[in-house]
Design a protein around this motif. Sequence first.
Motif: not given
Length: 539
Positions: A194-195, A198-199, A203, A205, A207-209, A217, A225
């Motif tokens: 998931r993180g 996002a990267g 997005r 870092g 990253w909120r998961v 976090t 990232g």
Amino acid sequence: MRLRELRDTEALGLRLLSGDASGLDRRVRGVMTTDLRDPSRYLRGGELVLTGLAWWRGPRDSEPFVRVLAAAGVAGLAAGEAEFGRVPDDLAAACALHGLPLFAVAEEVGFAEITEHVVRRVSGERAGDLAAVVDRHRRLMSAGPGDGGPRAVLDLLDSDLDLRAWVLSATGRPVAAGRLGPLPQQLGGRLAARGLAAGAAGRPGPWRVVLDGVPHTLFPLGGEGGDARTLLTEWLLVVRADARDWPPQRLDLLRGVARLIAAERDRGDAARSVPRRLAGEVLALLGSGAPPAEIGARLRVLAPLLAPGAAGPGWQVVTARVEWRDAEHDTGPEARAVLEDLLAPFARPAVAHGNGEAVALVPLGADDAEPAGAEALLGPAREALESVLRPGRGRLTLGVSAAAPSAEGLRGAVEAARHARRVAAARPGPVSGADHDETASHVLLLPFVPDEVRAALSTGLLQPLRDYDRRHRAGLLATLEAFLAADGSWARCAAGLHIHVNTLRYRVGRIERLTGRDLTRLEDKVDFFLALRMDLTRS
């Protein structure tokens, strides 16, 4: 902060109804407002619980409520007087029974004022504590690799700040954990996936998961990232907390912790330089046709570095290649980092790279040791790897050899691993691996069949079935695959498709009429089988 400080803050006007001096020394780590009869699922311990007593209907309600709070380890309870004009005596008695400090909150004091005061004090203290943690860890790291390491800072985050934290690799492999132990492999892989997704989407870092309702976090140890190509070699500091509401100072300090762990990672990376160099020398000797005695001498130098105490280990070879869409740079270092990460749970490898390929020499410890297979290596990491490589950004292909008991068999093991990787490359998907035994079957031939031959066989045999399925949604292609997989068994195929045998016979008859082939003849079965496999490698 301590409960005593809350009691002594005149602006809050809290009156102690139950509790002694030792209870007032309890540390407050947060604040929570609730009117649930059982708020245990939302408690972590150390909170000041605020309640308006909406849950209270009579004296019997107090003891179960207080019992839940005490079991959760809360610091204290503050009950508002607005609902009943005073705090019920039975609530004070229950708090005294369970040793839980109880405060009365005057009607004119809002819970928001208390919450703001506690949050402000706790955040300020934790920011200061965290600064001390960073300083302490910096001293640990500078003292040398034996005096700290990533686990040291994770222990400090846990003990000093009540922050549960772990370090994961890009594949979700646990690198370091505090005293509570590592995350389960499946959870680590999901968090990393998931993180990193996002990267890869651009997005920055951290990253909120959120997994299973629990926020985490993720701080990339490389900074913000980077792009997708750097994410494959990333490490992640995972904190079980939601950092969205953290003040900038606290976020900056956690980024500082991530940088310190990254420095320790670089130190460990440098320690692998000697095995990497020796692996490169071994591969160069193999490529030049050097005699086995010379190769064996190099292996005898390399083996004690990787498997101390193992006398004459056998060897396995694993190759990997990372390919990016429109990439012009050498992807060998990325393939090497991924390969070292994938092999870490099984053995300590020596990995060399060149021309976009990484080759790992893996000591097996004994001549009869069972080597790892491609699926064992890729399976736990597949979700995280695909989150970076999809959609269409790039590919990772991997090939695995059998065990080579000595230097004499190592050249063949390298070639077998490379052949297996080419077989994997002929398959669809962003992450693909193959084992040495797959190169001993028809699968080895498929990657080298010209595209026009594949297209001709696929179109000639399968296109009539595709056209019929598109018009009638008859599922003939799926039926053909299932029939061949069941080795022509009518009963097993029908059971697998959850249809009646007569329905299966109708479908097979339709397939034969549309294609002009006979599925009772071995030659036609082989043609259908190869056409389906070639169609898969073209998709």
